[in-house]
Every structure is written in structure tokens, then in C-alpha cells.
Write a protein that holds these residues in place. Structure first.
Motif, PDB file in Angstrom:
ATOM      1  N   VAL A 193      40.429 -29.528  78.235  1.00  0.00           N
ATOM      2  CA  VAL A 193      40.741 -28.864  76.962  1.00  0.00           C
ATOM      3  C   VAL A 193      42.236 -28.975  76.678  1.00  0.00           C
ATOM      4  CG1 VAL A 193      40.893 -26.609  75.810  1.00  0.00           C
ATOM      5  CG2 VAL A 193      38.767 -27.288  76.926  1.00  0.00           C
ATOM      6  N   PHE A 194      43.042 -28.752  77.716  1.00  0.00           N
ATOM      7  CA  PHE A 194      44.506 -28.869  77.573  1.00  0.00           C
ATOM      8  C   PHE A 194      44.871 -30.273  77.085  1.00  0.00           C
ATOM      9  CE2 PHE A 194      48.690 -29.944  79.232  1.00  0.00           C
ATOM     10  CZ  PHE A 194      49.449 -28.830  78.919  1.00  0.00           C
ATOM     11  N   LYS A 241      44.259 -31.763  73.250  1.00  0.00           N
ATOM     12  CA  LYS A 241      45.227 -31.596  72.171  1.00  0.00           C
ATOM     13  C   LYS A 241      46.177 -32.793  72.057  1.00  0.00           C
ATOM     14  CE  LYS A 241      47.373 -27.375  70.606  1.00  0.00           C
ATOM     15  NZ  LYS A 241      47.840 -26.077  71.073  1.00  0.00           N
ATOM     16  N   TYR A 273      53.632 -28.516  74.187  1.00  0.00           N
ATOM     17  CA  TYR A 273      53.503 -27.382  75.110  1.00  0.00           C
ATOM     18  C   TYR A 273      54.843 -26.799  75.580  1.00  0.00           C
ATOM     19  CZ  TYR A 273      48.509 -28.282  75.288  1.00  0.00           C
ATOM     20  OH  TYR A 273      47.195 -28.438  74.949  1.00  0.00           O
ATOM     21  N   ASN A 331      54.431 -24.480  71.910  1.00  0.00           N
ATOM     22  CA  ASN A 331      53.431 -23.487  72.332  1.00  0.00           C
ATOM     23  C   ASN A 331      53.562 -23.123  73.805  1.00  0.00           C
ATOM     24  OD1 ASN A 331      51.972 -23.635  69.747  1.00  0.00           O
ATOM     25  ND2 ASN A 331      51.397 -25.683  70.447  1.00  0.00           N
ATOM     26  N   ASP A 338      53.716 -20.343  75.273  1.00  0.00           N
ATOM     27  CA  ASP A 338      52.873 -19.229  75.733  1.00  0.00           C
ATOM     28  C   ASP A 338      51.460 -19.682  76.077  1.00  0.00           C
ATOM     29  OD1 ASP A 338      54.494 -16.835  75.769  1.00  0.00           O
ATOM     30  OD2 ASP A 338      54.736 -17.161  73.629  1.00  0.00           O
ATOM     31  N   GLU A 339      51.058 -20.845  75.551  1.00  0.00           N
ATOM     32  CA  GLU A 339      49.717 -21.344  75.852  1.00  0.00           C
ATOM     33  C   GLU A 339      49.541 -21.621  77.346  1.00  0.00           C
ATOM     34  OE1 GLU A 339      48.449 -23.745  72.302  1.00  0.00           O
ATOM     35  OE2 GLU A 339      47.166 -24.667  73.812  1.00  0.00           O
ATOM     36  N   TYR A 390      50.142 -19.684  79.595  1.00  0.00           N
ATOM     37  CA  TYR A 390      49.580 -18.479  80.221  1.00  0.00           C
ATOM     38  C   TYR A 390      48.052 -18.469  80.201  1.00  0.00           C
ATOM     39  CZ  TYR A 390      54.060 -16.411  81.068  1.00  0.00           C
ATOM     40  OH  TYR A 390      55.317 -16.174  81.568  1.00  0.00           O
ATOM     41  N   PHE A 391      47.486 -19.076  79.158  1.00  0.00           N
ATOM     42  CA  PHE A 391      46.020 -19.168  79.113  1.00  0.00           C
ATOM     43  C   PHE A 391      45.525 -19.936  80.344  1.00  0.00           C
ATOM     44  CE2 PHE A 391      42.050 -21.257  78.026  1.00  0.00           C
ATOM     45  CZ  PHE A 391      41.315 -20.220  77.474  1.00  0.00           C
ATOM     46  N   TYR A 392      46.187 -21.045  80.634  1.00  0.00           N
ATOM     47  CA  TYR A 392      45.742 -21.902  81.741  1.00  0.00           C
ATOM     48  C   TYR A 392      46.111 -21.286  83.091  1.00  0.00           C
ATOM     49  CZ  TYR A 392      44.812 -24.979  77.890  1.00  0.00           C
ATOM     50  OH  TYR A 392      44.304 -25.481  76.713  1.00  0.00           O
ATOM     51  N   ARG A 393      47.263 -20.599  83.152  1.00  0.00           N
ATOM     52  CA  ARG A 393      47.619 -19.911  84.407  1.00  0.00           C
ATOM     53  C   ARG A 393      46.563 -18.866  84.743  1.00  0.00           C
ATOM     54  NH1 ARG A 393      53.347 -19.614  82.437  1.00  0.00           N
ATOM     55  NH2 ARG A 393      54.490 -21.196  83.584  1.00  0.00           N
ATOM     56  N   ASN A 394      46.050 -18.186  83.706  1.00  0.00           N
ATOM     57  CA  ASN A 394      45.039 -17.160  83.937  1.00  0.00           C
ATOM     58  C   ASN A 394      43.741 -17.725  84.494  1.00  0.00           C
ATOM     59  OD1 ASN A 394      45.781 -14.336  83.326  1.00  0.00           O
ATOM     60  ND2 ASN A 394      46.426 -15.180  81.369  1.00  0.00           N
ATOM     61  N   SER A 430      48.439 -24.129  87.238  1.00  0.00           N
ATOM     62  CA  SER A 430      49.880 -23.966  87.049  1.00  0.00           C
ATOM     63  C   SER A 430      50.423 -25.002  86.048  1.00  0.00           C
ATOM     64  CB  SER A 430      50.606 -24.112  88.380  1.00  0.00           C
ATOM     65  OG  SER A 430      50.533 -25.455  88.807  1.00  0.00           O
ATOM     66  N   PHE A 447      48.773 -15.705  90.314  1.00  0.00           N
ATOM     67  CA  PHE A 447      47.884 -16.260  89.282  1.00  0.00           C
ATOM     68  C   PHE A 447      46.977 -17.358  89.812  1.00  0.00           C
ATOM     69  CE2 PHE A 447      51.565 -19.136  88.803  1.00  0.00           C
ATOM     70  CZ  PHE A 447      50.939 -20.369  88.745  1.00  0.00           C
ATOM     71  N   PHE A 492      48.366 -16.510  73.410  1.00  0.00           N
ATOM     72  CA  PHE A 492      48.287 -17.615  74.377  1.00  0.00           C
ATOM     73  C   PHE A 492      47.038 -18.481  74.178  1.00  0.00           C
ATOM     74  CE2 PHE A 492      46.160 -14.977  78.077  1.00  0.00           C
ATOM     75  CZ  PHE A 492      45.026 -14.831  77.318  1.00  0.00           C
ATOM     76  N   HIS A 516      43.231 -25.410  69.219  1.00  0.00           N
ATOM     77  CA  HIS A 516      42.530 -26.615  68.750  1.00  0.00           C
ATOM     78  C   HIS A 516      41.048 -26.608  69.115  1.00  0.00           C
ATOM     79  CE1 HIS A 516      43.531 -27.364  72.906  1.00  0.00           C
ATOM     80  NE2 HIS A 516      42.782 -28.435  72.935  1.00  0.00           N
TER      81      HIS A 516
END
Lengths: 96, 224
Positions: free
Chosen positions: A9-10, A13, A57, A61, A63-64, A66-70, A74, B71, B85, B89
Motif C-alpha cells: 500500500v505504501f 502511492k 513521504y 506526508n 505523519d503518514e 506513523y500509520f505504518y509504524r503502528n 519502521s 512500535f 496519519f 490514496h
């Protein structure tokens, strides 16, 4: 499995703009040399995808991440995956 | 019961030491309100606990697992940053499926505020809709500890009540550390309150303590 989906998904984009710009580089080469080179497109793709990673990135973006870190991925892992996937796709294009 | 233990946190920006030997613990069942003036290091502390930014010194563990990057274990800690966050897309149902386990994804998708948004992309949502979705994703997640930076910022009162309700509900199984300048809503749900002041942590018992430490202006009784 979730991490692999996350990486895809990352990368999703970056895919379309990288292909469009690297194809444009190929056409530019065609206009200059009179010969369309998929090697140029493939090599261009690797460089352009990394450049898009940086601008999309790191600059626009951040802050995006953080979505993937969650989901346990990393920032370094995402950079490595961008490089690996881009080299793979770039090599496939270059072999056409 | 699980425990998050953080101590010896030291962080400086240039010559200024923002966090000075911070000690903090949180157990499942607790909701800790972390208050403090702008620039005092609240967000920095949450990011250090999560492991996304380095500190000069830090010790962090969840139960018996020590880690400088918590994390990496998605079942230990989740963190919601101050700004959105969400990947913009892909459609929301994909975002939910990626972030959550199947069971949690169903729970989030069935939520009354989220159901109408499932086929939209996050860039098509309003700021409040994005925020409530992000909060649902982290609060309902499988992690034992949830760190939330400014959950009440920029959301409608109806969303604030829902945010408080789900945090209270999920605190039965999880520990929360929440920071926000909306101290009334924080005090409303928290089981313990801490104030970051001058690089250290002070325990806060009520509004008078917040006035004493200069976080909120002193007001005359009955004129608040």
C-alpha cells in the motif's frame, strides 16, 4: 502478512507517478537519439521512485509514517522496501 | 494486568533540555491525562515512548519486554499523532483492514460514524471524520497501551462524547496515556493526571493544582 500488505500500500502511492515520469524520460531520450531505450526507462524508474519516496513521504506526508509504524514497519524498512521493489520493477522494464 | 514502564527519559533540543529524567508508569485499566503548556515536551515524550524519535537516555518496557522501539511490536503500543496519519490514496475499508485484525476491523467498520465512509478515500473526509476514524483505529486495536496526542482537537462535541465513551469502555482491557489542551475532557475520563512542567512530571489532583503550576489561569470561585 499485514506488514507485506502495508509495504505494498505504501509503495502503491509511488507506482503511477514513477512510471509516468520514467516513460517521459524514455520519450525524451527517443526525441534526442531517435531510439527508444527500455534500459533508460528502467534505470530512470529506480531513480524517480526513490525521488518520489523522498518528496511524497519525507517532505509532504511525514505523519503518514506513523500509520505504518503502528503496524510495525519502521521508516528504514520502508526505505529499504522502496529501493528493493524499485530495483525489481526497473530491472523488469530494462529487460523488455 | 499489563504494565508500561518508562524511566530515565532525557531529551534535549539544542541547549534546551526538554525532558529531564522522566519516570512514568501505566497499567491496563488506567487512563493517564498528560497535560502541559505548548512546547513543554508532551508530544515528544509520547514519541519517545513509542520509539519513533530517539532520546539521549531512556528505558522502556511493556511487562518484561524491554525495547527502545516499542512500535515494532504492534500488540504492545499504538500511537496516534497530533496530525492525520491516514494514507490518502486508498479507500477507508482498505485502511481499516490493514490497520486492524479481522475482528477489530469489523467492529470499526460497523461503527455508526464510520459505516457511511467505508468507500471513500481519507482525502474526501472532513478533519473531524478523519480524527474519529483514527481514534477508533487505535483505541479498538489489539495493543495493550494506547498513546493519543490531542484526540479532542478540532472535533465536534458529538464526536468528543463518543471518543470519551470508547476510551472508557476500552480502558477495561488497555492502558491509555492521553495528552490534550482540552483539560476538562481529559479530567472527565482520566484516572490519574500528570503535568509536564520544567522538564519534570508533577502529579495533578484537580483544577487547583493546574492553577498552582500555572497551566490554567487562576479564577475566582464560582466565576469559572
Amino acid at each position: 502478512m499485514r506488514k507485506i500488505k502495508g509495504v505494498l500500500v505504501f509503495y502503491g502511492k509511488l507506482l503511477v507517478p514513477s512510471i509516468v515520469i520514467s516513460m517521459a524520460i524514455g520519450f525524451l531520450g527517443f526525441l534526442i537519439t531517435g531510439k527508444f531505450s527500455f534500459t533508460t526507462v528502467g534505470l530512470g524508474y529506480i531513480f524517480i521512485a526513490l525521488l518520489f519516496h523522498y518528496f511524497i513521504y519525507e517532505i509532504r506526508n511525514q505523519d503518514e509514517y506513523y500509520f505504518y509504524r503502528n503496524i510495525g514497519i519502521s521508516r528504514l524498512a520502508l526505505w529499504i522496501s522502496t529501493f528493493a521493489i524499485s530495483v525489481f520493477i526497473g530491472s523488469v522494464i530494462a529487460m523488455i | 494486568m499489563s504494565h508500561l514502564h518508562v524511566d530515565s527519559v532525557i531529551k534535549s533540543f539544542g541547549d534546551k533540555q526538554v525532558l529531564t529524567d522522566i519516570f512514568l508508569t501505566c497499567s491496563t485499566g488506567e487512563i493517564i491525562g498528560l497535560l502541559g503548556k505548548n512546547g513543554c515536551g508532551k508530544s515528544t515524550l509520547l514519541k519517545i515512548i513509542f520509539g519513533s524519535i530517539p532520546a539521549e537516555r531512556k528505558f522502556a518496557k511493556v511487562d518484561n519486554t524491554v525495547s527502545s522501539t516499542l512500535f515494532r511490536n504492534p500488540y504492545a503500543v499504538k500511537y496516534l499523532p497530533q496530525h492525520s496519519f491516514l494514507p490518502n490514496h486508498v479507500i477507508i475499508s482498505t485502511v481499516i483492514g490493514l490497520f486492524c485484525s479481522k475482528k477489530v476491523a469489523q467492529q470499526v467498520s460497523d461503527h455508526k460514524f464510520i459505516r457511511p465512509l467505508l468507500n471513500k478515500k481519507s482525502k474526501q473526509l472532513s478533519g473531524g471524520e478523519r480524527r474519529i476514524l483514527e481514534i477508533l483505529l487505535v483505541v479498538y486495536s489489539d495493543a495493550k497501551f494506547i498513546l493519543i496526542d490531542e484526540p479532542f482537537n478540532g472535533v465536534a462535541p458529538v464526536y468528543k462524547d463518543e471518543i470519551k465513551r470508547i476510551i472508557r469502555e476500552q480502558s477495561a482491557y488497555k492502558g491509555f496515556i492521553i495528552t490534550d489542551h482540552d483539560y476538562r475532557n481529559i479530567l472527565d475520563i482520566s484516572t490519574k493526571n500528570l503535568l509536564l512542567f520544567d522538564g519534570g512530571i508533577k502529579e495533578v489532583k484537580g483544577l487547583q493544582d493546574l492553577e498552582y503550576w500555572g497551566y490554567k489561569p487562576a479564577v475566582k470561585h464560582g466565576n469559572e
